[in-house]
Motif scaffolding. Sequence first.
Motif, PDB file in Angstrom:
ATOM      1  N   ALA A 123     -43.367 -15.555 -30.057  1.00 19.18           N
ATOM      2  CA  ALA A 123     -44.546 -15.173 -29.278  1.00 19.18           C
ATOM      3  C   ALA A 123     -45.744 -14.960 -30.191  1.00 19.18           C
ATOM      4  CB  ALA A 123     -44.250 -13.904 -28.484  1.00 19.18           C
ATOM      5  N   GLN A 124     -45.524 -14.276 -31.331  1.00 20.30           N
ATOM      6  CA  GLN A 124     -46.609 -14.042 -32.267  1.00 20.30           C
ATOM      7  C   GLN A 124     -47.126 -15.354 -32.845  1.00 20.30           C
ATOM      8  OE1 GLN A 124     -48.187 -11.360 -32.803  1.00 20.30           O
ATOM      9  NE2 GLN A 124     -49.524 -12.156 -34.420  1.00 20.30           N
ATOM     10  N   SER A 125     -46.203 -16.266 -33.166  1.00 25.64           N
ATOM     11  CA  SER A 125     -46.603 -17.555 -33.712  1.00 25.64           C
ATOM     12  C   SER A 125     -47.400 -18.358 -32.693  1.00 25.64           C
ATOM     13  CB  SER A 125     -45.364 -18.335 -34.149  1.00 25.64           C
ATOM     14  OG  SER A 125     -45.718 -19.615 -34.614  1.00 25.64           O
ATOM     15  N   ALA A 126     -46.954 -18.360 -31.431  1.00 22.50           N
ATOM     16  CA  ALA A 126     -47.663 -19.095 -30.379  1.00 22.50           C
ATOM     17  C   ALA A 126     -49.054 -18.517 -30.169  1.00 22.50           C
ATOM     18  CB  ALA A 126     -46.869 -19.050 -29.079  1.00 22.50           C
ATOM     19  N   ARG A 127     -49.176 -17.180 -30.217  1.00 22.65           N
ATOM     20  CA  ARG A 127     -50.479 -16.562 -30.046  1.00 22.65           C
ATOM     21  C   ARG A 127     -51.422 -16.979 -31.170  1.00 22.65           C
ATOM     22  NH1 ARG A 127     -53.440 -12.840 -32.296  1.00 22.65           N
ATOM     23  NH2 ARG A 127     -54.985 -11.712 -31.040  1.00 22.65           N
ATOM     24  N   ALA A 128     -50.892 -17.020 -32.391  1.00 26.21           N
ATOM     25  CA  ALA A 128     -51.737 -17.374 -33.527  1.00 26.21           C
ATOM     26  C   ALA A 128     -52.283 -18.793 -33.394  1.00 26.21           C
ATOM     27  CB  ALA A 128     -50.956 -17.220 -34.820  1.00 26.21           C
ATOM     28  N   ARG A 129     -51.520 -19.662 -32.739  1.00 28.12           N
ATOM     29  CA  ARG A 129     -51.925 -21.066 -32.630  1.00 28.12           C
ATOM     30  C   ARG A 129     -52.701 -21.359 -31.348  1.00 28.12           C
ATOM     31  NH1 ARG A 129     -46.418 -21.774 -33.979  1.00 28.12           N
ATOM     32  NH2 ARG A 129     -46.060 -22.630 -31.884  1.00 28.12           N
ATOM     33  N   THR A 130     -52.938 -20.340 -30.495  1.00 32.58           N
ATOM     34  CA  THR A 130     -53.638 -20.519 -29.224  1.00 32.58           C
ATOM     35  C   THR A 130     -54.917 -19.700 -29.210  1.00 32.58           C
ATOM     36  OG1 THR A 130     -51.545 -20.879 -28.041  1.00 32.58           O
ATOM     37  CG2 THR A 130     -53.459 -20.278 -26.717  1.00 32.58           C
ATOM     38  N   LEU A 131     -55.998 -20.313 -28.821  1.00 28.24           N
ATOM     39  CA  LEU A 131     -57.283 -19.636 -28.660  1.00 28.24           C
ATOM     40  C   LEU A 131     -57.516 -19.410 -27.174  1.00 28.24           C
ATOM     41  CD1 LEU A 131     -59.952 -18.653 -30.008  1.00 28.24           C
ATOM     42  CD2 LEU A 131     -60.863 -20.955 -29.555  1.00 28.24           C
ATOM     43  N   ARG A 132     -57.614 -18.134 -26.762  1.00 32.51           N
ATOM     44  CA  ARG A 132     -57.807 -17.788 -25.347  1.00 32.51           C
ATOM     45  C   ARG A 132     -59.253 -17.358 -25.148  1.00 32.51           C
ATOM     46  NH1 ARG A 132     -52.680 -15.978 -26.835  1.00 32.51           N
ATOM     47  NH2 ARG A 132     -50.992 -16.828 -25.559  1.00 32.51           N
ATOM     48  N   VAL A 133     -59.962 -18.093 -24.318  1.00 33.83           N
ATOM     49  CA  VAL A 133     -61.400 -17.912 -24.119  1.00 33.83           C
ATOM     50  C   VAL A 133     -61.670 -17.533 -22.668  1.00 33.83           C
ATOM     51  CG1 VAL A 133     -63.667 -19.024 -24.304  1.00 33.83           C
ATOM     52  CG2 VAL A 133     -61.822 -19.688 -25.872  1.00 33.83           C
ATOM     53  N   VAL A 134     -62.591 -16.606 -22.457  1.00 37.82           N
ATOM     54  CA  VAL A 134     -63.110 -16.326 -21.116  1.00 37.82           C
ATOM     55  C   VAL A 134     -64.473 -16.998 -21.017  1.00 37.82           C
ATOM     56  CG1 VAL A 134     -63.833 -14.573 -19.456  1.00 37.82           C
ATOM     57  CG2 VAL A 134     -61.879 -14.134 -20.962  1.00 37.82           C
ATOM     58  N   PRO A 135     -64.584 -18.113 -20.277  1.00 41.25           N
ATOM     59  CA  PRO A 135     -65.863 -18.833 -20.199  1.00 41.25           C
ATOM     60  C   PRO A 135     -66.871 -18.089 -19.338  1.00 41.25           C
ATOM     61  CG  PRO A 135     -64.259 -19.837 -18.736  1.00 41.25           C
ATOM     62  CD  PRO A 135     -63.530 -18.748 -19.472  1.00 41.25           C
ATOM     63  N   GLN A 136     -68.149 -18.497 -19.443  1.00 39.51           N
ATOM     64  CA  GLN A 136     -69.206 -17.817 -18.697  1.00 39.51           C
ATOM     65  C   GLN A 136     -69.150 -18.082 -17.208  1.00 39.51           C
ATOM     66  OE1 GLN A 136     -71.289 -20.389 -17.579  1.00 39.51           O
ATOM     67  NE2 GLN A 136     -71.714 -21.759 -19.259  1.00 39.51           N
ATOM     68  N   ASN A 166     -69.661 -27.582 -21.678  1.00 35.80           N
ATOM     69  CA  ASN A 166     -68.809 -27.022 -22.727  1.00 35.80           C
ATOM     70  C   ASN A 166     -67.427 -27.661 -22.712  1.00 35.80           C
ATOM     71  OD1 ASN A 166     -71.021 -25.375 -23.075  1.00 35.80           O
ATOM     72  ND2 ASN A 166     -70.102 -23.602 -22.072  1.00 35.80           N
ATOM     73  N   HIS A 167     -66.902 -27.865 -21.523  1.00 31.04           N
ATOM     74  CA  HIS A 167     -65.635 -28.575 -21.344  1.00 31.04           C
ATOM     75  C   HIS A 167     -65.743 -29.986 -21.932  1.00 31.04           C
ATOM     76  CE1 HIS A 167     -62.686 -30.875 -18.869  1.00 31.04           C
ATOM     77  NE2 HIS A 167     -63.720 -31.596 -18.501  1.00 31.04           N
ATOM     78  N   GLY A 168     -66.879 -30.638 -21.700  1.00 26.71           N
ATOM     79  CA  GLY A 168     -67.073 -31.997 -22.198  1.00 26.71           C
ATOM     80  C   GLY A 168     -67.042 -32.074 -23.712  1.00 26.71           C
ATOM     81  N   TYR A 169     -67.602 -31.072 -24.376  1.00 33.16           N
ATOM     82  CA  TYR A 169     -67.634 -31.118 -25.838  1.00 33.16           C
ATOM     83  C   TYR A 169     -66.249 -30.963 -26.459  1.00 33.16           C
ATOM     84  CZ  TYR A 169     -72.546 -31.689 -26.824  1.00 33.16           C
ATOM     85  OH  TYR A 169     -73.803 -32.233 -26.958  1.00 33.16           O
ATOM     86  N   ARG A 175     -67.014 -19.322 -36.165  1.00 36.24           N
ATOM     87  CA  ARG A 175     -67.704 -19.678 -34.919  1.00 36.24           C
ATOM     88  C   ARG A 175     -69.080 -20.251 -35.231  1.00 36.24           C
ATOM     89  NH1 ARG A 175     -71.464 -18.158 -30.998  1.00 36.24           N
ATOM     90  NH2 ARG A 175     -72.369 -16.615 -32.397  1.00 36.24           N
ATOM     91  N   LEU A 176     -69.439 -21.354 -34.571  1.00 36.63           N
ATOM     92  CA  LEU A 176     -70.760 -21.954 -34.740  1.00 36.63           C
ATOM     93  C   LEU A 176     -71.757 -21.241 -33.845  1.00 36.63           C
ATOM     94  CD1 LEU A 176     -69.624 -25.684 -34.744  1.00 36.63           C
ATOM     95  CD2 LEU A 176     -70.341 -24.337 -36.723  1.00 36.63           C
ATOM     96  N   SER A 177     -72.941 -20.950 -34.365  1.00 33.92           N
ATOM     97  CA  SER A 177     -73.958 -20.220 -33.619  1.00 33.92           C
ATOM     98  C   SER A 177     -74.608 -21.142 -32.597  1.00 33.92           C
ATOM     99  CB  SER A 177     -75.022 -19.658 -34.570  1.00 33.92           C
ATOM    100  OG  SER A 177     -76.025 -18.997 -33.836  1.00 33.92           O
ATOM    101  N   THR A 178     -74.147 -21.035 -31.373  1.00 33.09           N
ATOM    102  CA  THR A 178     -74.640 -21.867 -30.275  1.00 33.09           C
ATOM    103  C   THR A 178     -74.234 -21.234 -28.971  1.00 33.09           C
ATOM    104  OG1 THR A 178     -74.408 -24.008 -29.158  1.00 33.09           O
ATOM    105  CG2 THR A 178     -72.582 -23.302 -30.530  1.00 33.09           C
ATOM    106  N   SER A 179     -74.933 -21.591 -27.895  1.00 34.22           N
ATOM    107  CA  SER A 179     -74.618 -21.034 -26.581  1.00 34.22           C
ATOM    108  C   SER A 179     -73.329 -21.611 -26.009  1.00 34.22           C
ATOM    109  CB  SER A 179     -75.774 -21.299 -25.606  1.00 34.22           C
ATOM    110  OG  SER A 179     -76.030 -22.693 -25.495  1.00 34.22           O
ATOM    111  N   MET A 180     -72.687 -22.548 -26.716  1.00 30.55           N
ATOM    112  CA  MET A 180     -71.451 -23.160 -26.239  1.00 30.55           C
ATOM    113  C   MET A 180     -70.253 -22.618 -27.025  1.00 30.55           C
ATOM    114  SD  MET A 180     -72.701 -27.125 -25.853  1.00 30.55           S
ATOM    115  CE  MET A 180     -73.236 -27.258 -27.556  1.00 30.55           C
ATOM    116  N   PRO A 181     -69.119 -22.372 -26.369  1.00 27.73           N
ATOM    117  CA  PRO A 181     -67.921 -21.923 -27.084  1.00 27.73           C
ATOM    118  C   PRO A 181     -67.190 -23.120 -27.702  1.00 27.73           C
ATOM    119  CG  PRO A 181     -67.430 -22.021 -24.750  1.00 27.73           C
ATOM    120  CD  PRO A 181     -68.887 -22.420 -24.896  1.00 27.73           C
ATOM    121  N   LEU A 182     -67.763 -23.680 -28.744  1.00 29.90           N
ATOM    122  CA  LEU A 182     -67.203 -24.893 -29.340  1.00 29.90           C
ATOM    123  C   LEU A 182     -65.827 -24.605 -29.936  1.00 29.90           C
ATOM    124  CD1 LEU A 182     -70.425 -26.271 -31.064  1.00 29.90           C
ATOM    125  CD2 LEU A 182     -69.462 -26.939 -28.854  1.00 29.90           C
TER     126      LEU A 182
END
Length: 525
Positions: free
Chosen positions: A21-34, A52-55, A511-518
């Motif tokens: 579970a810890q390994s899977a969490r480390a390899r997964t990025l969980r984002v709450v989109p706007q 954002n999805h498109g990028y 993280r890149l400074s942009t309004s998109m969660p790249l």
Amino acid sequence: MYRRGLLALGCAAGLARPALAQSARARTLRVVPQADLANLDPIWTTAAVTLNHGYAIFDTLYALDDTLQPRPQMAAGHALSDDRRVWTIRLRPGLTFHDGEPVRARDCIASLLRWGKRDAYGQMLSRVTEKWEAVDDLTIRLALKKPFPLLLDALAKRANFPPFIMPERLALTEPTTQVTEMVGSGPYRFFKDEWSIGNRAAYARFDGYRPRDEASSFLAGGKRAHFDRVEWHTVPDASTASAALVRGEVDWLEQTMPDLNATFARSRDVRLEPIDNHGLLSFLRFNCQAAPFDNGRLRRAILGAIDQADYMQAVTGDAIRWQRCASMFPCGMPFSRELGSDLLSGPRDLGKVREAIRAAGYAGEKVVIMNPTDFPSIAPLGFVTADLLTRLGMKVDLQSMDWGTLVQRRASKAPVESGGWSIFHSWAGATTMMNPGLNDYVRGLGAGGYFGWHENATIEGLVERWVDAASDDERQQLVDAIQFEAWAAPPTIMLGQYYPTTALRSDLTGRLSTSMPLPWSIRRS
């Protein structure tokens, strides 16, 4: 229910196999989109969440770097003929789509032709295009009727219909019809079977992606994906999302609510950052082809009642920096001057505005304001406008809906009695609207333009001259002329420029400074 689901997921995995579970969490990025991802095709809609999805999925021939200059991305480079009318673009070898097919020149041409029917910049390019030609699988040739100096800027456009490249079989879809099969050549693949509107979307790192052999620079350079999987979790309630971030149930909130930022400041496990150094502009958009706002004099009259402070304080509170901006272009950007200061500054005299509204011919028509209940940085704007127009004596119908419904409905040209609309609000990143080629909110393309369908041949003629301008002095004069024409009967009212924040777990870096969660460059330390 969402919170219980997250906790159940974490507990079940933790009790069963803690190490896994810890390994899977480390390899997964969980984002709450706007906002919720309700539509998938970024050439069909301008919704920021779809962009954002498109990028994550698609790539572009050229892209903007940190200095906002276009650089080759999928392209290896280009050559330009002496008469500046023939561009030859060479693709990087080895590019592959998510379905295993190689990226070919004909895929790029079909994608750009579809984009050119939808995008304002693309439409200008289409008017001077003589011929697109796939010389071979890796070579694109574009012959022009006359030079188009800003071609690379157009091909590197970052928002409101970026020229994303998709397979020819999908790019042949008319742009007014959504493409629902998401096949790109970008750093992540989309899991269509895991997409659940109102709940989540999921992406997996595309092992066939070949990043450029250079450092990442905004949207250009090497897009290196450090996570095996990216999940977007839709959480409309800001308090629930914030609590999930503090507990480590999610990793990143794309946008935070100002009144909850103090919660993050007290947590050593969460980092708060400015979302974009250039800021965002909130705006009010009129439906210019339907009563009552097909009347330019009426749109102009309402300017006298607008106080940007009312809108900005409703969105930012006391926790987020904002500024007044009396320009049709973002303040702080080249060529942007505050030519609307006389209209937006000084005391607001509602009595005079009521007289101006009557003089403009307003006859009591209903004003339908569409307002998203699940978009915290937009929802307050609708309430401010509804209250203001009511006090001005207008017949207001504030209709609440989710953002996905609003995005669908704003494409309707029906009268308000049949499901149409009069006003909606939104925001845009400053770098997405910094010049006349990018700023769809000021353009006058009519039926072929941005929702609201503002038509103004004078503005379009000035934009064409701006594309061909030979000096910065000439460009400044043309940008000023576009502004003066737009302020005379505004299709859009700018409501202020602000600098919101994003929040992420402290162990995330890059993280890149942009309004998109790249989803590239960012990694877990």
